[in-house]
Scaffold this motif. Structure first.
Motif, PDB file in Angstrom:
ATOM      1  N   ILE A 100      56.954  47.462  72.397  1.00 28.93           N
ATOM      2  CA  ILE A 100      57.005  48.230  71.149  1.00 28.93           C
ATOM      3  C   ILE A 100      55.597  48.618  70.702  1.00 28.93           C
ATOM      4  CG2 ILE A 100      57.576  48.074  68.696  1.00 28.93           C
ATOM      5  CD1 ILE A 100      59.981  46.268  69.629  1.00 28.93           C
ATOM      6  N   VAL A 101      54.662  47.695  70.768  1.00 29.62           N
ATOM      7  CA  VAL A 101      53.280  47.995  70.381  1.00 29.62           C
ATOM      8  C   VAL A 101      52.691  49.059  71.313  1.00 29.62           C
ATOM      9  CG1 VAL A 101      50.941  47.028  70.266  1.00 29.62           C
ATOM     10  CG2 VAL A 101      52.846  45.799  69.244  1.00 29.62           C
ATOM     11  N   ALA A 102      52.947  48.944  72.608  1.00 34.38           N
ATOM     12  CA  ALA A 102      52.438  49.938  73.556  1.00 34.38           C
ATOM     13  C   ALA A 102      53.023  51.326  73.270  1.00 34.38           C
ATOM     14  CB  ALA A 102      52.763  49.513  74.985  1.00 34.38           C
ATOM     15  N   LEU A 103      54.314  51.397  72.994  1.00 37.65           N
ATOM     16  CA  LEU A 103      54.929  52.685  72.673  1.00 37.65           C
ATOM     17  C   LEU A 103      54.381  53.255  71.368  1.00 37.65           C
ATOM     18  CD1 LEU A 103      58.656  52.027  73.645  1.00 37.65           C
ATOM     19  CD2 LEU A 103      57.047  53.555  74.797  1.00 37.65           C
ATOM     20  N   TYR A 104      54.185  52.410  70.384  1.00 37.61           N
ATOM     21  CA  TYR A 104      53.649  52.869  69.100  1.00 37.61           C
ATOM     22  C   TYR A 104      52.222  53.391  69.279  1.00 37.61           C
ATOM     23  CZ  TYR A 104      52.485  53.050  64.185  1.00 37.61           C
ATOM     24  OH  TYR A 104      52.093  53.476  62.939  1.00 37.61           O
ATOM     25  N   LEU A 105      51.414  52.662  70.036  1.00 38.15           N
ATOM     26  CA  LEU A 105      50.042  53.128  70.295  1.00 38.15           C
ATOM     27  C   LEU A 105      50.039  54.436  71.075  1.00 38.15           C
ATOM     28  CD1 LEU A 105      48.200  49.768  71.083  1.00 38.15           C
ATOM     29  CD2 LEU A 105      48.064  51.156  69.001  1.00 38.15           C
ATOM     30  N   ALA A 106      50.975  54.584  72.002  1.00 38.04           N
ATOM     31  CA  ALA A 106      51.091  55.853  72.727  1.00 38.04           C
ATOM     32  C   ALA A 106      51.434  56.991  71.759  1.00 38.04           C
ATOM     33  CB  ALA A 106      52.153  55.746  73.819  1.00 38.04           C
ATOM     34  N   GLY A 107      52.291  56.704  70.802  1.00 40.15           N
ATOM     35  CA  GLY A 107      52.614  57.702  69.781  1.00 40.15           C
ATOM     36  C   GLY A 107      51.405  58.072  68.947  1.00 40.15           C
TER      37      GLY A 107
END
Length: 131
Positions: free
Chosen positions: A19-26
């Motif tokens: 989730i953190v990786a996806l949020y940072l990608a966003g």
């Protein structure tokens, strides 16, 4: 029982990392393309999947400890419930900001949902195959 607790924590930790990786990608996409429309869908998707994964991990630990013969029913029920909650979240978002921003929200939210669903499926299928 200790193994079940360890597996539950591993699941919740891995989901949090995803989730953190996806949020940072966003956030990176937002910064690179100066796309302000992606911030709210990323935050909602991250918060939704964070809550779902934490609740799911704790429920799985309790059911695996107390009545492991009910795990198959648990997997089916939570899968349907998670999908209904996702649809309800998208419906609420449709009512709040309106129809114009819906496409961006659905795409970003579905990325969070599908990636976390894939992790969930792989994690628990491996766990089930081991036992």
């Amino acid at each position: 029982m200790n193994d079940i607790t360890k597996q539950s924590r591993a699941y919740m930790r891995q989901q949090l990392q995803i989730i953190v990786a996806l949020y940072l990608a966003g956030l990176i996409v937002r910064a690179v393309w100066q796309n302000e429309d992606i911030f709210v869908p990323s935050a909602v998707g991250a918060l939704f999947m964070l809550v779902i994964s934490q609740v799911y991990g704790r429920l799985w630990r309790r059911i695996a400890t107390n009545s492991p013969d009910q795990l198959t029913t648990f997997y089916s029920a939570t899968s349907g419930f998670r999908m209904l909650l996702a649809l309800a979240t998208m419906g609420i978002y449709y009512l709040v900001p309106g129809r114009g921003e819906m496409l961006v929200f659905v795409v970003v939210f579905m990325i969070f949902y599908m990636v976390c669903l894939a992790h969930h499926t792989i994690f628990f299928s491996r766990l089930t195959n081991r036992s």
